[in-house]
Design a protein around this motif. Structure first.
Motif, PDB file in Angstrom:
ATOM      1  N   LYS A 263       1.004  -1.460   0.426  1.00  0.00           N
ATOM      2  CA  LYS A 263       0.408   0.381  -0.450  1.00  0.00           C
ATOM      3  C   LYS A 263       1.043   1.227  -0.085  1.00  0.00           C
ATOM      4  N   ASN A 264       0.643   2.123  -0.880  1.00  0.00           N
ATOM      5  CA  ASN A 264       1.260   3.262  -0.672  1.00  0.00           C
ATOM      6  C   ASN A 264       0.156   4.782  -1.059  1.00  0.00           C
ATOM      7  N   GLY A 265       0.675   5.719  -0.323  1.00  0.00           N
ATOM      8  CA  GLY A 265      -0.818   7.034  -0.478  1.00  0.00           C
ATOM      9  C   GLY A 265      -0.365   7.814   0.979  1.00  0.00           C
ATOM     10  N   GLY A 266      -1.552   8.890   0.600  1.00  0.00           N
ATOM     11  CA  GLY A 266      -0.903  10.281   2.058  1.00  0.00           C
ATOM     12  C   GLY A 266      -2.243  11.224   1.669  1.00  0.00           C
ATOM     13  N   SER A 267      -1.624  12.362   1.515  1.00  0.00           N
ATOM     14  CA  SER A 267      -2.971  13.291   1.770  1.00  0.00           C
ATOM     15  C   SER A 267      -1.770  14.484   0.957  1.00  0.00           C
ATOM     16  N   SER A 268      -2.706  14.881  -0.092  1.00  0.00           N
ATOM     17  CA  SER A 268      -1.763  15.783  -1.509  1.00  0.00           C
ATOM     18  C   SER A 268      -2.721  16.302  -2.026  1.00  0.00           C
ATOM     19  N   TRP A 269      -1.740  17.636  -2.927  1.00  0.00           N
ATOM     20  CA  TRP A 269      -2.564  19.468  -3.868  1.00  0.00           C
ATOM     21  C   TRP A 269      -2.382  18.206  -4.942  1.00  0.00           C
ATOM     22  N   PHE A 270      -3.195  18.137  -5.848  1.00  0.00           N
ATOM     23  CA  PHE A 270      -3.068  17.833  -7.830  1.00  0.00           C
ATOM     24  C   PHE A 270      -3.941  19.082  -7.600  1.00  0.00           C
ATOM     25  N   SER A 271      -3.075  19.687  -8.643  1.00  0.00           N
ATOM     26  CA  SER A 271      -2.445  20.816  -9.676  1.00  0.00           C
ATOM     27  C   SER A 271      -2.580  20.569 -10.869  1.00  0.00           C
ATOM     28  N   THR A 272      -1.958  21.642 -11.318  1.00  0.00           N
ATOM     29  CA  THR A 272      -1.557  21.725 -13.224  1.00  0.00           C
ATOM     30  C   THR A 272       0.254  21.180 -12.541  1.00  0.00           C
ATOM     31  N   PHE A 273       0.502  21.538 -12.130  1.00  0.00           N
ATOM     32  CA  PHE A 273       1.272  21.029 -11.551  1.00  0.00           C
ATOM     33  C   PHE A 273       1.745  20.103 -11.243  1.00  0.00           C
ATOM     34  N   ARG A 274       1.125  19.619 -10.730  1.00  0.00           N
ATOM     35  CA  ARG A 274       0.866  17.753  -9.885  1.00  0.00           C
ATOM     36  C   ARG A 274       0.054  17.495 -10.361  1.00  0.00           C
ATOM     37  N   VAL A 275      -0.180  16.556 -11.325  1.00  0.00           N
ATOM     38  CA  VAL A 275      -0.877  15.959 -12.377  1.00  0.00           C
ATOM     39  C   VAL A 275      -1.108  14.753 -11.228  1.00  0.00           C
ATOM     40  N   SER A 276      -0.214  14.230 -10.990  1.00  0.00           N
ATOM     41  CA  SER A 276       0.018  12.474 -10.980  1.00  0.00           C
ATOM     42  C   SER A 276       0.950  12.701  -9.000  1.00  0.00           C
ATOM     43  N   LEU A 277       0.470  11.474  -8.574  1.00  0.00           N
ATOM     44  CA  LEU A 277       1.064  10.971  -7.319  1.00  0.00           C
ATOM     45  C   LEU A 277       0.899   9.917  -7.596  1.00  0.00           C
ATOM     46  N   GLY A 278       2.209   9.364  -6.519  1.00  0.00           N
ATOM     47  CA  GLY A 278       2.606   8.115  -6.308  1.00  0.00           C
ATOM     48  C   GLY A 278       3.401   7.092  -6.115  1.00  0.00           C
ATOM     49  N   CYS A 279       3.864   6.804  -6.476  1.00  0.00           N
ATOM     50  CA  CYS A 279       5.748   5.938  -5.595  1.00  0.00           C
ATOM     51  C   CYS A 279       6.395   5.494  -7.277  1.00  0.00           C
ATOM     52  N   SER A 280       8.063   5.869  -7.476  1.00  0.00           N
ATOM     53  CA  SER A 280       7.999   4.703  -8.265  1.00  0.00           C
ATOM     54  C   SER A 280       9.188   3.518  -8.414  1.00  0.00           C
TER      55      SER A 280
END
Length: 314
Positions: A263-280
């Motif tokens: 499992k991976n995740g969290g609490s974060s902002w998605f914006s035009t500068f940060r459209v994608s979040l996750g883990c390599s």
């Protein structure tokens, strides 16, 4: 030394002298002493233009009292000068103009202008004019030694600079979270996926998303780890929110019920500068493909996502 104007009805004013002529209006009054004798207690200048708006200067030889006054505070006569938006009938119903303005009085003796500038004012339908009910004492104006009235002639002026509202507007909306979105995706024939697997689009919290998995890794983790990312994909189409805050997790399920999920995740902002979040480095390729770990069973992988929208910025 001449007494300065007394704009007591202004919160903040700047009183100064300058040689430069007013850029928007120059208004000359000859035979000033005859105004009262001819019953002229108010005079409006011709219209002048500044920043695509029409304006006029309004002069009151006998002080115009403010709405809350019943009589002059100090018993002294003053000249009142106001600036007003003109031709308001041609403006939109809910018009408003934010402007900073200066009113000038020429000093014949010193060959310069006395300038009184107030703070930024909001002109609108219910308040189309602003100015100074105590611009200058009549005694100061009419005293020949001060130089403001020479040969019964005085000169007023005006400058207006409109503050155009071209700035960025933003509204942060905090949401009361009641439900979270959760969905599973089954990846069949996992061994044949290739470099990337993309889920179908799905909707959570009125926004569109997708999951992306790199079975052989992404970036520096290529060839070592499975990479997984959550991406918001409606930023160009979804104009109501430029930025959103989301609590989320993504997990690869261990298919035995009592197994441990990755499992991976969290609490974060998605914006035009940060459209994608996750883990390599979501999980090592070795662990992912180990049949004893239970992440891939019968060449099938199950990936789960949960999203809870916390806030949005419009």
């Amino acid at each position: 030394m001449a007494l300065l104007p007394h704009p007591a009805d202004e919160d903040e004013v700047t009183v100064e002298t300058r040689d430069l002529f007013p850029s928007h209006l120059l208004f000359k009054i000859e035979s000033f002493s005859l105004l009262s004798k001819h019953g002229i207690d108010k005079y409006e200048s011709s219209e002048f233009e500044s920043s695509d708006y029409k304006w006029k200067l309004i002069l009151y030889p006998k002080r115009r009292k403010t709405e809350t006054e019943t009589e002059t505070e100090d018993g002294t006569d003053h000249i009142s000068v106001f600036l007003a938006v003109s031709e308001t009938s041609s403006l939109p119903a809910c018009w408003e103009v934010n402007a900073v303005f200066s009113i000038f009085l020429f000093n014949h003796k010193l060959d310069n202008f006395l300038s009184v500038r107030g703070r930024v004012r909001r002109f609108h339908t219910l308040k189309p004019e602003w100015g100074f009910s105590k611009f200058i004492q009549m005694e100061t104006l009419t005293n020949p030694s001060n130089g403001y009235l020479v040969d019964d002639t005085c000169v007023f002026g005006a400058e207006v600079f409109v503050i155009k509202n071209k700035g960025t507007k933003e509204c942060l909306s905090l949401l009361k979270v009641t439900d979270s979105f959760k969905r599973e995706f089954k990846i069949s024939k996992f061994s044949g996926v290739g470099d990337i697997w993309d889920s179908e689009e799905f909707e959570a919290g009125d926004h569109k998303w997708k999951l992306s998995m790199y079975p052989k890794g992404n970036g520096e983790e290529k060839g070592r780890s499975v990479s997984v990312f959550l991406q918001r994909i409606d930023l160009e189409r979804h104009s109501s929110c430029k930025k959103i805050k989301a609590d989320f997790y993504v997990r690869i399920k261990n298919q035995p019920i009592d197994g441990e999920h990755c499992k991976n995740g969290g609490s974060s902002w998605f914006s035009t500068f940060r459209v994608s979040l996750g883990c390599s480095r979501f999980i090592s390729m070795v662990d992912m493909n180990d049949p004893k770990k239970g992440f891939v069973v019968k060449d099938c992988c199950i990936i789960e996502v949960k999203i809870s929208i916390q806030a949005g910025v419009r």
